[in-house]
Design an enzyme around this catalytic site. Sequence first.
Site, PDB file in Angstrom:
ATOM      1  NE  ARG A  35      -4.382  -1.360   1.884  1.00 15.99           N
ATOM      2  CZ  ARG A  35      -5.342  -1.529   2.776  1.00 15.99           C
ATOM      3  NH1 ARG A  35      -5.116  -1.252   4.055  1.00 15.99           N
ATOM      4  NH2 ARG A  35      -6.531  -1.956   2.417  1.00 15.99           N
ATOM      5  CE  LYS A 196     -17.391 -14.559   9.582  1.00 18.86           C
ATOM      6  NZ  LYS A 196     -17.520 -13.324  10.359  1.00 18.86           N
ATOM      7  N   GLY A 349      -7.309  -8.552   0.854  1.00 19.60           N
ATOM      8  CA  GLY A 349      -6.049  -8.806   1.542  1.00 19.60           C
ATOM      9  C   GLY A 349      -5.523 -10.224   1.396  1.00 19.60           C
ATOM     10  N   GLY A 372     -12.150  -4.463   1.748  1.00 20.61           N
ATOM     11  CA  GLY A 372     -13.562  -4.104   1.903  1.00 20.61           C
ATOM     12  C   GLY A 372     -14.019  -3.100   0.856  1.00 20.61           C
TER      13      GLY A 372
HETATM   14  C1  3PG Z   1      -8.623  -1.824   5.362  1.00 17.19           C
HETATM   15  O1  3PG Z   1      -7.480  -2.282   5.481  1.00 17.19           O
HETATM   16  O2  3PG Z   1      -9.630  -2.535   5.258  1.00 17.19           O
HETATM   17  C2  3PG Z   1      -8.768  -0.330   5.287  1.00 17.19           C
HETATM   18  O3  3PG Z   1      -7.559   0.307   5.579  1.00 17.19           O
HETATM   19  C3  3PG Z   1      -9.879   0.152   6.171  1.00 17.19           C
HETATM   20  O4  3PG Z   1      -9.620  -0.200   7.491  1.00 17.19           O
HETATM   21  P1  3PG Z   1     -10.848  -0.517   8.446  1.00 17.19           P
HETATM   22  O5  3PG Z   1     -11.477  -1.795   7.945  1.00 17.19           O
HETATM   23  O6  3PG Z   1     -10.256  -0.672   9.825  1.00 17.19           O
HETATM   24  O7  3PG Z   1     -11.801   0.634   8.344  1.00 17.19           O
END
Ligand code: 3PG
Length: 393
Positions: A35, A196, A349, A372
């Site tokens: 990132r 999930k 991820g 997300g």
């Molecule tokens: C992530 O890694 O999903 C983003 O940086 C957002 O982080 P968060 O899910 O803690 O809001």
Amino acid sequence: MRRSLTDYPVAGKRVLVRVDFNVPLDGGRVADDTRIRAALPTIQYLREQGCAVVLASHLGRPKGQVVDSLRMAPVAARLSELLGCPVATADDCVGSAVTAAVQRLAAGDVLLLENLRFHAAETANDAAFAAELAALADVYVNDAFGTAHRAHASTEGVAHLLPAVAGLLMERELAMLGDLLRDPARPFVVVLGGAKVTDKIGVIEKMLSVADAILVGGAMCFAFFKAAGLEVGTSKLEPEGVPVAAGIVASARDSTCAFDLPADVVVASAPEAGAAVRAVAADNMPADKMGLDIGPATVASFTARLRGAGTIFWNGPMGLFEIDDFAAGTRAVGEAVVASKAVTVVGGGDTVSAVRRFGLEDRITHVSTGGGASMEFMEGRALPGVVALLDKE
Ligand code: 3PG
Ligand code: MG
């Protein structure tokens, strides 16, 4: 219209850049700098334009408390190595000391503010906190695609208080993912895995009307098996996922999109390296065994689909790939993805870790920095951090 960084006169200005430097740390060092590297083009561009660059990010979820292990210092150290220039840090992200530090910045200087989430006001999208952030700069650039699904002060609130533009990474993410929804080269094949089904329902529902085929692997397939009345043994099963899976199967029946579940799975007694493994048909799982990967028949049918694809979107591993004994399915899917002539996009991820583990990263068209965020985007939802960049004039 969304304003892009290169269309906006930023030369010589003080620029607040929201980046997503929420990266894994290990022993006080950055364990994965993907990132950070992804944000370099925007930072370099602003430095070349003679801007004073003020970077802001969250790291982890400190929930409004100062948590020493979530300070930005290791990130600043890695960024400095990558940029080949000093990166200043601050003890906070707002306040008089920060204002003074920002005022001292010369053209091309880079300052990384302290973790935004040390203030509860950040996630609360507090107006006064957003105003404090805005007061630091002349222009706001949002390059944090990975956090664009959050309506926080630094991603949403501040965008209404300064001229707000999308950074180069943000633009690339929106272009690549946007093409998947708008005009994918066909056939468009979507591979979904992970634990999930409730996390993926939105994407599956959307993709049933956009894609040509959806291939499902990972532990979430057990919710589908259970919904079909099959034995799933001791496999990881999400109980709330079972009715969801039943609903998806019903929607898939009414759709022209193919919906493929694994025909076979690799089972073992325990999710441990060295366990005796064997492949069984999906409708023949032993009651005392756990499904940990897709089987060879499934690999063959999934890779055949991928071979002919024009576009592929992949999110979620096919099995417990972190253990070699259960990695074959994820590896084979990854290899089929890169061997295809398709435009390939990987989000999330775990999938990014898998792609890196198998050395496939450089052969993917676009590896999204959003987990997300990329999933919400693919659901067709508007991301608050992106909506806030629309030019209201
Ligand atoms: C992530 O890694 O999903 C983003 O940086 C957002 O982080 P968060 O899910 O803690 O809001
Ligand atoms: Mg997240």
